[in-house]
Design an enzyme around this catalytic site. Structure first.
Site, PDB file in Angstrom:
ATOM      1  N   CYS A 118      -3.399  48.325   3.093  1.00 31.45           N
ATOM      2  CA  CYS A 118      -2.037  47.331   2.070  1.00 31.45           C
ATOM      3  C   CYS A 118      -1.119  47.759   3.143  1.00 31.45           C
ATOM      4  CB  CYS A 118      -1.898  48.174   1.202  1.00 31.45           C
ATOM      5  SG  CYS A 118      -0.854  47.507  -0.265  1.00 31.45           S
ATOM      6  N   LYS A 158     -11.108  50.126   3.850  1.00 32.03           N
ATOM      7  CA  LYS A 158     -10.864  48.590   4.499  1.00 32.03           C
ATOM      8  C   LYS A 158      -9.540  49.271   5.559  1.00 32.03           C
ATOM      9  CE  LYS A 158      -9.003  44.217   3.711  1.00 32.03           C
ATOM     10  NZ  LYS A 158      -7.804  43.587   3.418  1.00 32.03           N
TER      11      LYS A 158
END
Length: 347
Positions: A118, A158
């Site tokens: 993020c 991720k």
């Protein structure tokens, strides 16, 4: 219309992941988690288009530990969401361990996914998300802790290509050491944000050569042609699609069928199903929340600006539903006059 996938439950997915180096896998298709968009109602609709793995919106480990009401609702899933990954973020080991213990008591969660990609300042500036790419030792330590503390069958991460510089080789080795079962790699650094000219699939190809687990490619995959191009360059084992799926959730069906066409009636039915799901899950507030989705669906259609104005001033579920039938109907696309739609606003 529902599309079956080869990874219809966590056991079949795990079997494929365990043998991915021994056989040719059908590419894994994933819906990317997007805050404020990929909630339970949207995932319910998209899952039936052939998505293998759906992922919750990113959830703060702190909020999970303190059982924030909104957070606990974000952790729920639909009956059709299998396998389902819960994505968490954080950097404090004691808090992450407690968060994983909470997830252990959620039998509907199949996969624990850890966000290290993020780019949002409110996340990265606190040492979370992509900020962890600046300290790969801590990155590995946290991923190992999550696995050791969890009782799920699969774990994933991720990432981006780096924080302010690309580190594909170092990152690939770190992922190998972390113990996760698969990884998703967004083909930009944190500093690159979402700039189209910064996309770098060649770095993903370098990582793929080193990784000993499946790698899912992410970033600017917005069509069937782009999907084929990205997998050809990267040799990735699948694709995660986010922003393109907001406009065209059927992109997964196009990939499944290797066919870029989309019946107009299917689009209308999908939008109606999505609205119904939002209304059933959120109540009247769901109709207002659905405005952003209708904006995305209407983009590129004739008279879309007028329709968006109507949507922005209407909050009645039944009137919105009727407007969808008219605006996205076959006759409307054939340039039928849609002015009656704009005279149905609530006072």
């Amino acid at each position: 219309m529902k599309y079956n996938t080869p990874y219809h439950n966590v056991d079949s997915l795990k079997a494929y992941l365990d043998n991915f180096q021994k056989e040719t896998l059908t590419p894994i298709l994933m819906l990317a988690p997007l805050a404020g968009f990929t909630d339970l109602p949207f995932r319910k609709v998209v899952k039936d288009f052939g998505v293998d793995i759906t992922v919750s919106e990113m959830i703060s480990s702190h909020a999970l530990v303190y059982e924030n009401e909104k957070t606990m609702k974000m952790a729920m899933k639909n009956d059709n969401e299998t396998p389902f990954a819960l994505q968490i973020s954080g950097s404090k080991e004691d808090v992450l361990k407690k968060a994983v213990e909470k997830i252990n008591n959620m039998p509907w969660v199949d996969i624990i996914d850890f966000n290290c990609g993020c780019p949002a300042p409110k996340v990265a500036n606190h040492g979370n998300g992509s900020a962890l790419l600046k300290d790969l030792d801590k990155f590995c330590k946290i991923l190992k802790l999550i696995r050791e503390s969890g009782n799920k069958k699969l774990y994933s991460v991720k990432v981006r290509l780096g924080f302010d510089k690309k580190i594909p080789l170092e990152l690939a080795h770190a992922i190998n050491d972390s113990g996760v079962d698969y990884c998703v790699v967004h083909a930009r650094t944190r500093s690159d944000a979402y700039k189209k000219d910064r996309i770098d699939y060649d770095s993903l190809a370098l990582m793929k050569e080193i990784l000993n687990i499946p790698m899912i490619a992410n970033g600017e995959i917005d069509s069937l042609a782009a999907f084929h191009r990205v997998l050809e360059i990267t040799k990735a084992d699948g694709a995660m699609i986010g922003r393109a799926a907001l406009r065209e959730p059927w992109i997964f069906a196009q990939i499944r069928n290797n066919d870029s066409t989309m019946p107009l009636a299917l689009k209308k039915d999908l939008i109606l199903s999505h609205l119904d799901s939002m209304f059933n899950f959120y109540g009247e507030r769901g109709v207002i929340m659905f405005r952003k989705n209708l904006h995305a669906y209407a983009k590129g259609e004739k008279d879309s600006n007028k329709y968006k104005d109507f949507v922005n001033n209407e909050k009645d579920y039944f009137k919105i539903r009727e407007s969808i039938k008219e605006f996205f109907g076959q006759k409307r696309v054939d340039s039928t006059d849609i002015s009656p739609i704009f005279n149905k606003r609530s006072v």
